[in-house]
Design an enzyme around this catalytic site. Structure first.
Site, PDB file in Angstrom:
ATOM      1  N   PHE A 224       0.812  -1.217   0.000  1.00  0.00           N
ATOM      2  CA  PHE A 224       0.000   0.000   0.000  1.00  0.00           C
ATOM      3  C   PHE A 224       0.843   1.263   0.000  1.00  0.00           C
ATOM      4  O   PHE A 224       0.369   2.321  -0.417  1.00  0.00           O
ATOM      5  CB  PHE A 224      -0.932   0.019   1.215  1.00  0.00           C
ATOM      6  CG  PHE A 224      -0.231   0.229   2.544  1.00  0.00           C
ATOM      7  CD1 PHE A 224       0.119   1.492   2.979  1.00  0.00           C
ATOM      8  CD2 PHE A 224       0.059  -0.849   3.372  1.00  0.00           C
ATOM      9  CE1 PHE A 224       0.771   1.688   4.195  1.00  0.00           C
ATOM     10  CE2 PHE A 224       0.695  -0.677   4.589  1.00  0.00           C
ATOM     11  CZ  PHE A 224       1.057   0.598   4.995  1.00  0.00           C
TER      12      PHE A 224
ATOM     13  N   LYS B 262      -1.055  -7.508  -8.805  1.00  0.00           N
ATOM     14  CA  LYS B 262      -2.012  -7.586  -7.706  1.00  0.00           C
ATOM     15  C   LYS B 262      -1.628  -6.490  -6.716  1.00  0.00           C
ATOM     16  O   LYS B 262      -0.764  -6.677  -5.872  1.00  0.00           O
ATOM     17  CB  LYS B 262      -1.959  -8.968  -7.044  1.00  0.00           C
ATOM     18  CG  LYS B 262      -3.263  -9.388  -6.325  1.00  0.00           C
ATOM     19  CD  LYS B 262      -3.735  -8.437  -5.226  1.00  0.00           C
ATOM     20  CE  LYS B 262      -2.873  -8.511  -3.988  1.00  0.00           C
ATOM     21  NZ  LYS B 262      -3.380  -7.563  -2.899  1.00  0.00           N
TER      22      LYS B 262
ATOM     23  N   GLU C 131      -5.226  -3.687  -1.826  1.00  0.00           N
ATOM     24  CA  GLU C 131      -6.637  -3.325  -1.868  1.00  0.00           C
ATOM     25  C   GLU C 131      -6.920  -2.029  -1.102  1.00  0.00           C
ATOM     26  O   GLU C 131      -8.013  -1.476  -1.190  1.00  0.00           O
ATOM     27  CB  GLU C 131      -7.498  -4.459  -1.308  1.00  0.00           C
ATOM     28  CG  GLU C 131      -7.326  -4.753   0.170  1.00  0.00           C
ATOM     29  CD  GLU C 131      -6.140  -5.657   0.482  1.00  0.00           C
ATOM     30  OE1 GLU C 131      -6.096  -6.175   1.628  1.00  0.00           O
ATOM     31  OE2 GLU C 131      -5.260  -5.836  -0.389  1.00  0.00           O
TER      32      GLU C 131
ATOM     33  N   SER D 266       5.684  -7.027   4.134  1.00  0.00           N
ATOM     34  CA  SER D 266       6.253  -7.357   5.439  1.00  0.00           C
ATOM     35  C   SER D 266       7.045  -8.657   5.366  1.00  0.00           C
ATOM     36  O   SER D 266       6.832  -9.495   4.482  1.00  0.00           O
ATOM     37  CB  SER D 266       5.147  -7.480   6.480  1.00  0.00           C
ATOM     38  OG  SER D 266       4.345  -8.628   6.213  1.00  0.00           O
TER      39      SER D 266
ATOM     40  N   CYS E 259       9.756   1.343   3.596  1.00  0.00           N
ATOM     41  CA  CYS E 259      10.747   0.385   4.085  1.00  0.00           C
ATOM     42  C   CYS E 259      12.140   0.981   4.157  1.00  0.00           C
ATOM     43  O   CYS E 259      13.038   0.381   4.749  1.00  0.00           O
ATOM     44  CB  CYS E 259      10.758  -0.871   3.212  1.00  0.00           C
ATOM     45  SG  CYS E 259      11.332  -0.588   1.525  1.00  0.00           S
TER      46      CYS E 259
ATOM     47  N   GLU F  59       9.784  -3.648  13.415  1.00  0.00           N
ATOM     48  CA  GLU F  59       9.380  -2.699  12.379  1.00  0.00           C
ATOM     49  C   GLU F  59       8.045  -2.065  12.771  1.00  0.00           C
ATOM     50  O   GLU F  59       7.024  -2.757  12.868  1.00  0.00           O
ATOM     51  CB  GLU F  59       9.251  -3.396  11.027  1.00  0.00           C
ATOM     52  CG  GLU F  59       8.899  -2.426   9.904  1.00  0.00           C
ATOM     53  CD  GLU F  59       8.805  -3.083   8.541  1.00  0.00           C
ATOM     54  OE1 GLU F  59       9.204  -2.456   7.562  1.00  0.00           O
ATOM     55  OE2 GLU F  59       8.324  -4.239   8.469  1.00  0.00           O
TER      56      GLU F  59
END
Length: 501
Positions: free
Chosen positions: A148, A172, A175, A225, A280, A386
């Site tokens: 995202f 993909k 969402e 992740s 990240c 994280e």
């Protein structure tokens, strides 16, 4: 209210099954819905890609690069609209979204050079009248599963090179902010890309698992992740696929006593709170080597206090909200955790005033302002885990060696930085640190498109990084040809000017 569909075989394809809500992070209200692909819908996208692939594979390198150039120009012309979509669904400010698009476009520009990037080697006369040469060929249908936090840039790390190399691609996206994917799909079509070569399937775990298992998908790229990266890697490789899966990070900035502390403070705030810390490559830990800690923290706090936090479409805003309420609450939980572990909360992002109004904790939407925790104990959860939000941890260390050990002992190895005016110390650091991307007086060492992006340890599953030369190799496979031609051949006379196509 917007309705976000799939894109299959060159056209929008509305799903007939489940949907998920899309939120405006600024207000916390639902702004649309996105269709979640079923197994049948994923299969339809793969079938379209598989059918279109042979003709695209056989298209000349000149033809492919021409489509890439047109796509690049269309993306550049629509960058403001793309940034607007990103800001509305992710929450990052417009200037940050524009920067994301610009960095993604650099990979498109790199991929435009595919005729050069796919050059092989040639050895004449390896034996009597025998030549040997190497070539690289596309894999077939490949997939990208993206996060995202960069709904345009991260997909553009993948699909420009994959498509330029002759593959068919299935994206993909997340969402949570899916609209950018459909704008990019429509621009591919306008650029002249054949139907079926670029497809988008919206969705969640059902769509992901089908892509990981589908026998016609040859390779999978992933960014997300670490737990999901490990799952993607293990599942896809068990089904015979090539995989590059980039995981999480906990990036440290080591500040040596000779560093310019004003430069360091600027860098720490910029790298820690840009995109609300949801990246990240964010700097989330500052390792302050004695005796600079107190002065550095004062400088960081002064800069944080001057930041403007507000809606992404407000030109004055420097930082926006987080992407969802659930994620905001998870990030905010680390503030109390840090205090319980012995840290000092010197800037509490829950109290940040949003665009001159109420505090973040009292404002509708998914707000949490920049947060600074000082004297964070080394090895604590706030130090190790994280957080993926606007939380900057200051860890005090007594020496270069102590700081280096903390970095190397960590679970992740994505990015790191050292700030110093000592060239010898910097050279030693880049040699000794066990991290994939290193900045020397550069807080976010994201490589240029012609180099490759990726970390070490739990930040990468697989052997290949994204974009750059490694990206080209990931989406192609090598072949060596040994040939003997005993008789000359003749193609006939043609006085026309030679053309390519």
């Amino acid at each position: 209210m917007k309705n976000v569909t799939h894109w299959i075989n060159g056209a929008p394809a509305e799903g007939g099954g489940r949907t998920s809500e899309i939120f405006n992070p600024v207000t916390g209200k639902v702004s649309g819905r996105v269709h979640l692909a079923s197994v049948d819908e994923v299969d339809a996208a793969v079938a379209a890609a598989a059918a279109a692939y042979p003709a695209w594979r056989d298209a000349s390198l000149v033809r492919r690069s021409q489509v890439l150039f047109r796509f690049r120009e269309l993306m550049d012309a629509n960058r403001d609209e793309l940034a607007r979509l990103i800001s509305a669904e992710h929450g990052k400010v417009h200037s940050d979204a524009l920067g994301e698009v610009a960095r993604g476009l650099e990979v498109v520009e790199f991929a435009c050079g595919i005729p050069h990037l796919l050059k092989g080697g040639f050895s004449e006369g390896v034996s009597t009248r025998v030549d040997s040469y190497s070539i690289r060929q596309p894999l077939g249908v490949v997939a990208g599963i993206t996060p995202f936090n960069f709904p345009a840039m991260v997909p553009m790390w993948m699909f420009p090179i994959a498509i330029a190399a002759g593959n068919a691609f299935i994206l993909k996206p997340s969402e949570k902010d899916p609209s950018a994917s459909l704008l990019m799909a429509s621009l591919w079509k306008e650029a002249g890309l054949p139907d079926g070569i670029f497809n988008v399937v919206q969705g969640g775990k059902v769509a992901v698992d089908r892509l990981l298992e589908h026998p016609d998908v040859r390779a999978v790229s992933f960014v997300g992740s670490t737990p999901i990266a490990r799952y993607v890697y293990e599942t896809a490789t068990s089904h015979g696929k090539r995989v590059q899966a980039l995981g999480g990070a906990k990036n440290h900035m080591l500040v040596l006593p000779d560093a310019d502390l004003d430069l360091v403070a600027d860098a720490a705030v910029s790298a820690g709170f840009g995109s609300a810390g949801e990246r990240c490559m964010a700097i989330s830990v500052v390792l302050a080597v004695d005796p600079v800690g107190d002065e550095l923290v004062d400088k960081i706090v002064a800069r944080v206090s001057a930041l403007t936090v507000g809606p992404g479409d407000d030109p004055a805003s420097e930082m926006g909200p987080l992407v969802t309420e659930v994620h905001r609450d998870k990030v905010a939980s680390y503030l109390d955790l840090g205090v319980s572990e012995g840290a000092k909360l010197v800037v509490d992002g829950r109290r940040t005033l949003i665009a001159g109004g109420a505090a973040a904790a009292e404002t509708p939407g998914f707000w949490l302002g920049p947060t600074v925790l000082d004297h964070v104990p080394a090895g604590s959860r706030v130090h190790r885990e994280e957080i993926f939000g606007p939380v900057l941890a200051i860890v005090r260390v007594s020496s270069y060696e102590e700081g280096l050990k903390l970095i190397n002992d960590g679970e992740f190895g994505n990015g790191t930085a050292v700030f110093t005016n000592d060239g010898g110390a910097a050279r030693r650091f880049q040699n000794e640190v066990e991290v994939g991307m290193i900045g020397v007086n550069v807080p976010i060492p994201v490589p240029m498109a012609f180099y490759s992006f990726g970390g070490w340890k739990a930040s990468l599953f697989g052997d290949t990084h994204v974009h750059g030369t490694e990206g080209v190799h990931f989406y192609t496979r090598g072949k060596v040809v040994t040939s003997r031609w005993l008789d000359p051949s003749h193609g006939g006379v043609n006085l026309g000017f030679p053309t390519n196509g």
